[in-house]
Design a protein around this motif. Structure first.
Motif, PDB file in Angstrom:
ATOM      1  N   PRO A   1      37.329  40.870  39.377  1.00 25.36           N
ATOM      2  CA  PRO A   1      38.282  40.762  40.499  1.00 25.36           C
ATOM      3  C   PRO A   1      38.596  39.327  40.899  1.00 25.36           C
ATOM      4  CG  PRO A   1      36.223  41.790  41.205  1.00 25.36           C
ATOM      5  CD  PRO A   1      36.161  41.694  39.728  1.00 25.36           C
ATOM      6  N   THR A   2      37.649  38.402  40.723  1.00 25.50           N
ATOM      7  CA  THR A   2      37.946  36.995  41.007  1.00 25.50           C
ATOM      8  C   THR A   2      39.068  36.501  40.104  1.00 25.50           C
ATOM      9  OG1 THR A   2      35.746  36.473  41.859  1.00 25.50           O
ATOM     10  CG2 THR A   2      37.010  34.649  40.917  1.00 25.50           C
ATOM     11  N   ALA A   3      38.987  36.847  38.826  1.00 22.91           N
ATOM     12  CA  ALA A   3      40.038  36.462  37.888  1.00 22.91           C
ATOM     13  C   ALA A   3      41.348  37.164  38.214  1.00 22.91           C
ATOM     14  CB  ALA A   3      39.597  36.791  36.462  1.00 22.91           C
ATOM     15  N   TRP A   4      41.280  38.441  38.562  1.00 21.55           N
ATOM     16  CA  TRP A   4      42.491  39.205  38.911  1.00 21.55           C
ATOM     17  C   TRP A   4      43.179  38.591  40.120  1.00 21.55           C
ATOM     18  CZ3 TRP A   4      44.807  43.263  36.373  1.00 21.55           C
ATOM     19  CH2 TRP A   4      45.784  43.990  37.077  1.00 21.55           C
ATOM     20  N   GLN A   5      42.398  38.293  41.161  1.00 24.22           N
ATOM     21  CA  GLN A   5      42.980  37.661  42.346  1.00 24.22           C
ATOM     22  C   GLN A   5      43.573  36.304  41.989  1.00 24.22           C
ATOM     23  OE1 GLN A   5      41.076  37.755  46.380  1.00 24.22           O
ATOM     24  NE2 GLN A   5      40.827  35.558  46.067  1.00 24.22           N
ATOM     25  N   GLY A   6      42.874  35.548  41.144  1.00 25.40           N
ATOM     26  CA  GLY A   6      43.393  34.243  40.742  1.00 25.40           C
ATOM     27  C   GLY A   6      44.748  34.342  40.080  1.00 25.40           C
ATOM     28  N   VAL A   7      44.934  35.342  39.220  1.00 27.03           N
ATOM     29  CA  VAL A   7      46.231  35.508  38.552  1.00 27.03           C
ATOM     30  C   VAL A   7      47.267  36.039  39.534  1.00 27.03           C
ATOM     31  CG1 VAL A   7      47.445  36.687  36.679  1.00 27.03           C
ATOM     32  CG2 VAL A   7      45.143  35.793  36.298  1.00 27.03           C
ATOM     33  N   GLN A   8      46.873  36.955  40.408  1.00 26.31           N
ATOM     34  CA  GLN A   8      47.819  37.437  41.423  1.00 26.31           C
ATOM     35  C   GLN A   8      48.291  36.289  42.315  1.00 26.31           C
ATOM     36  OE1 GLN A   8      49.062  40.636  41.655  1.00 26.31           O
ATOM     37  NE2 GLN A   8      47.956  40.960  39.732  1.00 26.31           N
ATOM     38  N   TYR A   9      47.349  35.444  42.739  1.00 31.58           N
ATOM     39  CA  TYR A   9      47.703  34.305  43.586  1.00 31.58           C
ATOM     40  C   TYR A   9      48.557  33.290  42.830  1.00 31.58           C
ATOM     41  CZ  TYR A   9      44.459  35.512  47.429  1.00 31.58           C
ATOM     42  OH  TYR A   9      43.825  36.103  48.484  1.00 31.58           O
ATOM     43  N   ALA A  10      48.428  33.254  41.513  1.00 25.43           N
ATOM     44  CA  ALA A  10      49.204  32.295  40.717  1.00 25.43           C
ATOM     45  C   ALA A  10      50.686  32.619  40.701  1.00 25.43           C
ATOM     46  CB  ALA A  10      48.662  32.244  39.288  1.00 25.43           C
ATOM     47  N   ASP A  11      51.051  33.866  41.009  1.00 29.07           N
ATOM     48  CA  ASP A  11      52.459  34.245  41.190  1.00 29.07           C
ATOM     49  C   ASP A  11      53.310  33.840  39.978  1.00 29.07           C
ATOM     50  OD1 ASP A  11      54.570  35.396  42.591  1.00 29.07           O
ATOM     51  OD2 ASP A  11      55.083  33.529  43.627  1.00 29.07           O
TER      52      ASP A  11
ATOM     53  N   GLY B   1      40.146  49.052  43.053  1.00 28.59           N
ATOM     54  CA  GLY B   1      40.970  50.201  42.694  1.00 28.59           C
ATOM     55  C   GLY B   1      41.955  49.912  41.574  1.00 28.59           C
ATOM     56  N   ASP B   2      42.455  48.691  41.495  1.00 22.29           N
ATOM     57  CA  ASP B   2      43.357  48.307  40.405  1.00 22.29           C
ATOM     58  C   ASP B   2      42.603  48.159  39.085  1.00 22.29           C
ATOM     59  OD1 ASP B   2      45.668  48.067  42.069  1.00 22.29           O
ATOM     60  OD2 ASP B   2      44.965  46.105  42.726  1.00 22.29           O
ATOM     61  N   LEU B   3      41.362  47.731  39.167  1.00 24.65           N
ATOM     62  CA  LEU B   3      40.624  47.352  37.963  1.00 24.65           C
ATOM     63  C   LEU B   3      39.792  48.483  37.360  1.00 24.65           C
ATOM     64  CD1 LEU B   3      39.543  43.818  39.172  1.00 24.65           C
ATOM     65  CD2 LEU B   3      41.026  44.313  37.217  1.00 24.65           C
ATOM     66  N   LEU B   4      39.351  49.419  38.178  1.00 21.29           N
ATOM     67  CA  LEU B   4      38.480  50.471  37.667  1.00 21.29           C
ATOM     68  C   LEU B   4      39.109  51.241  36.502  1.00 21.29           C
ATOM     69  CD1 LEU B   4      35.708  51.723  38.007  1.00 21.29           C
ATOM     70  CD2 LEU B   4      36.664  53.239  39.765  1.00 21.29           C
ATOM     71  N   PRO B   5      40.397  51.633  36.580  1.00 22.59           N
ATOM     72  CA  PRO B   5      40.985  52.323  35.421  1.00 22.59           C
ATOM     73  C   PRO B   5      41.014  51.446  34.160  1.00 22.59           C
ATOM     74  CG  PRO B   5      42.349  52.626  37.372  1.00 22.59           C
ATOM     75  CD  PRO B   5      41.344  51.575  37.713  1.00 22.59           C
ATOM     76  N   LEU B   6      41.133  50.144  34.319  1.00 23.05           N
ATOM     77  CA  LEU B   6      41.197  49.258  33.151  1.00 23.05           C
ATOM     78  C   LEU B   6      39.840  49.123  32.475  1.00 23.05           C
ATOM     79  CD1 LEU B   6      43.535  46.456  34.566  1.00 23.05           C
ATOM     80  CD2 LEU B   6      44.142  48.312  33.010  1.00 23.05           C
ATOM     81  N   VAL B   7      38.753  49.054  33.266  1.00 21.11           N
ATOM     82  CA  VAL B   7      37.440  48.918  32.634  1.00 21.11           C
ATOM     83  C   VAL B   7      36.990  50.232  32.003  1.00 21.11           C
ATOM     84  CG1 VAL B   7      36.798  47.048  34.188  1.00 21.11           C
ATOM     85  CG2 VAL B   7      36.064  49.376  34.718  1.00 21.11           C
TER      86      VAL B   7
END
Length: 391
Positions: free
Chosen positions: A165-175, A342-348
């Motif tokens: 999730p840290t990486a996911w948030q980082g990419v989301q914040y990168a816009d 919730g966004d990541l659980l289906p991916l893992v």
């Protein structure tokens, strides 16, 4: 129980400590099945000693099996398999309802002026015992323990605790704009996942790291990889029509390569008596800013820099004139893990493993070998990218 404990700067030991118990009716106690060593743990190991006490239990990337359940817990039972977000949040306050669990108003550390409590992360964040141990107490367990299935291996779920999730948030914040280019500086565990997430979302991804094994791992996932050298900014600009990437994620943080003077200052401050060192860190402390300054230089005009790497300086020089002139957007912060699970659980759980969670761990060892692995991970020896401990 056995637990990995901080003893001094660059010294950790596995010792016997008291077993955790239910302290409040909203708690559970879990038996740890896997606990990872995080890059943030190395900040405690190398730099942040003045904010730790001898025998503090470290570790904030944890999962396991519920063994004890408090009377007020409604969603968990003994025997449930759970992964534990590193952020301890109530789930009910104003900040939690905004999705800002790292700013939880119930567990916020007002005495130190910091956000929500974190497992195993010094007095700055509540001095809560961590999970590089045989057992862990989980407060507000209905919100802070994520129930997962019983069939897949721990590595499918463990990284939901922090780095994924840290990486996911980082990419989301990168816009990153649709079809755009994302550069990731630092291909440690968070950088590995940030680059793979960028590829999963359809972006061109450029990854930078001085360690060959990290570049090789990222390249397996479709990332264009580059060594860190004096010409790296010019090289990456040349691959992006002379502009630079649309967005940059700094996945390195305060212990970046470069700036030996700041590195020495960090180390020297950590050796001062605690009261003096705390004053230094909280008034004139500086970080090694090579990665962040490179990100700000590299990103195109009008682009976004997202900071996932941890910084702790309070007197860090920043190139504000250039940032203003380039119209750079800058986003950062501890990861609001519960917001993204919730966004990541289906991916893992996806059989195709689109984010490559099964291609990250390089060392899985018993808990007794944790001190050795802290040293190895800190030195980036033996191709070490990610360590998982098994109690």
């Amino acid at each position: 129980m056995k637990a990995l404990t901080w003893q001094n700067t660059k010294k950790v030991e596995v010792i016997e400590v008291p077993d955790p118990v239910i302290e409040k009716p909203t708690d559970v106690v879990i038996r740890i099945t896997s606990a990872a060593i995080c890059g943030s743990d190395l900040h405690l190991y190398n730099v942040m000693g003045p904010f730790l006490a001898k025998n503090d239990v470290l570790g904030h990337e944890n999962m396991g099996i519920v063994e004890q359940v408090g009377a007020a817990v409604t969603t968990l039972s003994v025997g449930d398999r759970v992964v534990i977000p590193f952020v301890i949040a109530c789930g009910d306050c104003f900040m939690c309802n905004q999705g800002l669990t790292t700013q939880c108003e119930t567990t916020q550390n007002r005495d130190s002026g910091t956000g929500a409590s974190l497992y195993g992360f010094s007095e700055l964040y509540g001095s809560v015992p961590g999970g590089q141990a045989e057992r862990l107490r989980v407060p507000f367990a209905d919100f802070n323990a994520v129930k997962v299935g019983a069939d897949l291996p721990d590595e499918r779920y463990l990284f939901l605790s922090d780095i994924l999730p840290t990486a996911w948030q980082g990419v989301q914040y990168a816009d990153v704009p649709a079809g755009g280019t994302l550069a990731v500086i630092g291909l440690g565990p968070v950088g590995q996942f940030a680059s793979r997430i960028g590829r999963h979302l359809g972006f061109r991804v450029l990854g930078v790291d001085p360690v060959p094994e990290r570049r090789e791992m990222a390249a397996r996932h479709g990332v264009e990889v580059f060594d860190l050298d004096d010409d790296i900014v010019a090289m990456l600009r040349a691959t992006t029509d002379g502009r630079g990437p649309d967005s940059v994620v700094d996945a390195v943080g305060m212990e970046a390569h470069g700036n030996p003077a700041a590195a020495f200052t960090q180390y020297a401050a950590g050796l001062l008596p605690d009261a003096v060192a705390k004053k230094v860190f909280t008034t004139v402390g500086v970080d090694r800013l090579a990665a962040l300054h490179m990100a700000l230089d590299l990103v195109r005009r009008g682009g976004t820099v997202s900071v996932s790497g941890v910084y702790s300086g309070v007197a860090d020089p920043m190139p504000l004139m250039n940032m203003f002139d380039k119209q750079i957007q800058l986003r950062m912060g501890q990861c609001n893990v519960q917001r993204w699970v919730g966004d990541l659980l289906p991916l893992v759980e996806d059989p195709t493993d689109p984010l490559g969670v099964m291609d990250l761990v390089t060392h899985r060892v018993p808990l007794d070998r944790a001190p050795e692995m802290y040293e190895t991970f800190s030195a980036k020896d033996d191709g070490c990218i990610k360590v998982v401990l098994t109690p």
